[in-house]
Write an enzyme that holds these catalytic residues in place. Structure first.
Site, mmCIF file in Angstrom:
data_model
loop_
_atom_site.group_PDB
_atom_site.id
_atom_site.type_symbol
_atom_site.label_atom_id
_atom_site.label_comp_id
_atom_site.label_asym_id
_atom_site.label_seq_id
_atom_site.Cartn_x
_atom_site.Cartn_y
_atom_site.Cartn_z
ATOM 1 N N MET A 139 -29.498 -33.853 29.456
ATOM 2 C CA MET A 139 -28.963 -33.077 29.481
ATOM 3 C C MET A 139 -28.743 -31.054 29.870
ATOM 4 S SD MET A 139 -25.492 -34.970 26.817
ATOM 5 C CE MET A 139 -26.547 -34.823 25.261
ATOM 6 N N GLY A 140 -30.147 -31.741 30.907
ATOM 7 C CA GLY A 140 -30.303 -30.037 30.618
ATOM 8 C C GLY A 140 -31.318 -28.967 29.877
ATOM 9 N N LEU B 183 -33.718 -27.745 29.321
ATOM 10 C CA LEU B 183 -35.337 -28.899 29.298
ATOM 11 C C LEU B 183 -36.026 -28.796 28.701
ATOM 12 C CD1 LEU B 183 -34.921 -29.690 33.577
ATOM 13 C CD2 LEU B 183 -34.199 -30.970 31.637
ATOM 14 N N GLY C 279 -40.598 -32.403 25.935
ATOM 15 C CA GLY C 279 -39.780 -33.684 26.241
ATOM 16 C C GLY C 279 -40.092 -34.225 27.826
ATOM 17 N N HIS C 280 -38.768 -33.182 27.951
ATOM 18 C CA HIS C 280 -38.180 -34.064 29.660
ATOM 19 C C HIS C 280 -39.213 -33.718 30.350
ATOM 20 C CE1 HIS C 280 -34.537 -31.509 27.355
ATOM 21 N NE2 HIS C 280 -34.394 -32.994 27.912
ATOM 22 N N GLY D 221 -36.880 -40.932 26.709
ATOM 23 C CA GLY D 221 -37.753 -40.972 25.298
ATOM 24 C C GLY D 221 -37.916 -41.639 24.003
ATOM 25 N N MET E 238 -39.392 -32.175 20.482
ATOM 26 C CA MET E 238 -38.558 -31.258 20.373
ATOM 27 C C MET E 238 -37.828 -31.351 21.316
ATOM 28 S SD MET E 238 -41.122 -29.641 23.404
ATOM 29 C CE MET E 238 -42.772 -28.592 21.958
ATOM 30 N N SER E 239 -36.397 -30.862 21.226
ATOM 31 C CA SER E 239 -34.979 -31.344 21.277
ATOM 32 C C SER E 239 -34.305 -29.429 21.619
ATOM 33 C CB SER E 239 -34.263 -31.753 19.859
ATOM 34 O OG SER E 239 -32.668 -31.746 19.673
HETATM 35 P P1 AMP Z 1 -32.015 -35.340 26.226
HETATM 36 O O1 AMP Z 1 -31.179 -34.189 27.588
HETATM 37 O O2 AMP Z 1 -31.445 -34.510 25.128
HETATM 38 O O3 AMP Z 1 -30.272 -36.197 26.399
HETATM 39 O O4 AMP Z 1 -32.611 -35.990 27.082
HETATM 40 C C1 AMP Z 1 -33.084 -36.601 28.326
HETATM 41 C C2 AMP Z 1 -33.710 -37.487 27.980
HETATM 42 O O5 AMP Z 1 -35.175 -36.925 27.714
HETATM 43 C C3 AMP Z 1 -33.877 -38.872 26.882
HETATM 44 O O6 AMP Z 1 -34.777 -40.282 27.265
HETATM 45 C C4 AMP Z 1 -34.797 -38.459 25.703
HETATM 46 O O7 AMP Z 1 -35.103 -39.560 25.369
HETATM 47 C C5 AMP Z 1 -36.031 -37.584 26.554
HETATM 48 N N1 AMP Z 1 -36.356 -37.131 25.168
HETATM 49 C C6 AMP Z 1 -35.630 -35.550 24.606
HETATM 50 N N2 AMP Z 1 -36.540 -34.953 24.127
HETATM 51 C C7 AMP Z 1 -37.796 -35.669 23.908
HETATM 52 C C8 AMP Z 1 -38.339 -35.564 22.906
HETATM 53 N N3 AMP Z 1 -39.430 -34.172 22.284
HETATM 54 N N4 AMP Z 1 -39.492 -36.235 23.309
HETATM 55 C C9 AMP Z 1 -39.714 -37.155 24.456
HETATM 56 N N5 AMP Z 1 -38.397 -37.819 25.096
HETATM 57 C C10 AMP Z 1 -37.404 -36.929 25.115
#
Ligand code: AMP
Length: 281
Positions: free
Chosen positions: A30-31, A33, A36-37, A148, A185-186
């Site tokens: 969802m951007g 970035l 983690g991404h 992730g 990370m988030s």
């Molecule tokens: P999001 O952009 O938050 O929807 O995440 C996109 C992908 O990145 C999903 O598969 C998440 O599980 C993964 N992701 C988000 N944060 C992390 C992190 N800290 N470590 C590993 N993967 C992550």
């Protein structure tokens, strides 16, 4: 690096790769970035020839009252630059109307693994996740897709969806990437005040402590969740859930359990953070 906004263009790009005998690796995001991404991108790149990343804030997965859909951080230009640095071959950056031109009346619902944890706290969330991931798989046509562990329940639901619906996609779950102090990370960490940010690593500290107790032989899950709750509450956060479950079936552990999931969701102010740890018995 290519940036495509239209379904037909990203699909043509993917099909051209396939015609040339290349495998397609895919990381849906969802951007906003972060590292983690990037680790998911690295994993996908290592296991495929062409790397496609999608950047789409999916309205269908934001629950009641749209949760934080409107204010979810968006920074596509910075994201594109970071994708280029991370050797992404193509970014799929569709508008909302490209993905949902009409209100969809077909849904993809996984109704077993989705029932507890975040599924209980966020009704409709995983229906939205499955919907968009199924659409993205049909659009991008990946051979492998990386998710992730941070969103453990989501990754297991996607695995099950792929199995149940025979998507020809191999799902890889990559480890959680953390800041130096342990905070996962988030994109939502941006919402934390400096004070909340200081306290937020308590989540992972309490998970690590719980994992140690488990490994040391403590089997009273109530004791373990009670201690996590105490630590997190003392840090000023409001616990949403703390659960100890069989990591494969997301049900209470029993004699057959081989891997244990310890999962937490907690509010630091208005910001809801999740994290988990998996202990192999
Ligand atoms: P999001 O952009 O938050 O929807 O995440 C996109 C992908 O990145 C999903 O598969 C998440 O599980 C993964 N992701 C988000 N944060 C992390 C992190 N800290 N470590 C590993 N993967 C992550």
């Amino acid at each position: 690096m290519n940036i495509f906004e239209r379904i037909e263009d990203i699909r043509a790009f993917s099909l051209e790769g396939k015609r040339n005998g290349k495998t397609i690796g895919f990381v849906p995001t969802m951007g906003c970035l972060h590292k983690g991404h990037f680790s998911l991108m690295k994993e996908a790149k290592a296991k495929s020839d062409v790397l496609i990343v999608s950047n789409f804030v999916n309205p269908a997965q934001f629950g009641a009252n749209n949760e934080d859909y409107q204010k979810y951080p968006r920074m596509p230009e910075q994201d594109n630059a970071l994708c280029a640095e991370n050797k992404v071959d193509a970014v799929f950056f569709p508008g909302k109307d490209e993905i949902y031109p009409l209100q969809n009346s077909t849904w993809v619902i996984e109704d077993e693994l989705s029932s507890g944890l975040c599924g209980r706290s966020r009704p409709g969330h995983f229906r939205g996740v499955c919907m968009v991931v199924a659409k993205l798989f049909n659009i991008v046509l990946p051979d492998i897709a990386v998710f992730g562990q941070k969103d453990y329940q989501q990754a297991k639901i996607i695995e099950k969806m792929v199995y149940d619906l025979n998507f020809p996609v191999k799902i890889i779950i990559a480890p959680t990437v953390r800041d130096n102090d342990g905070l996962a990370m988030s994109s939502r960490n941006k919402y934390l005040s400096p004070e909340e940010r200081k306290k937020a690593p308590t989540i992972f500290e309490s998970l690590e402590n719980a994992a140690r107790q488990f490994v040391a032989g403590e089997k009273r899950t109530n004791e373990i969740t009670g201690e996590i709750r105490l630590r997190i509450s003392q840090s000023g956060a409001k616990v949403d859930y703390i659960e100890i479950l069989d990591a494969e079936i997301l049900k209470p552990i029993d004699g057959k359990t081989k891997k244990v999931l310890i999962a937490v969701a907690a509010f630091f102010g208005a910001t809801r953070l999740i994290d988990n740890i998996v202990v192999t018995l």
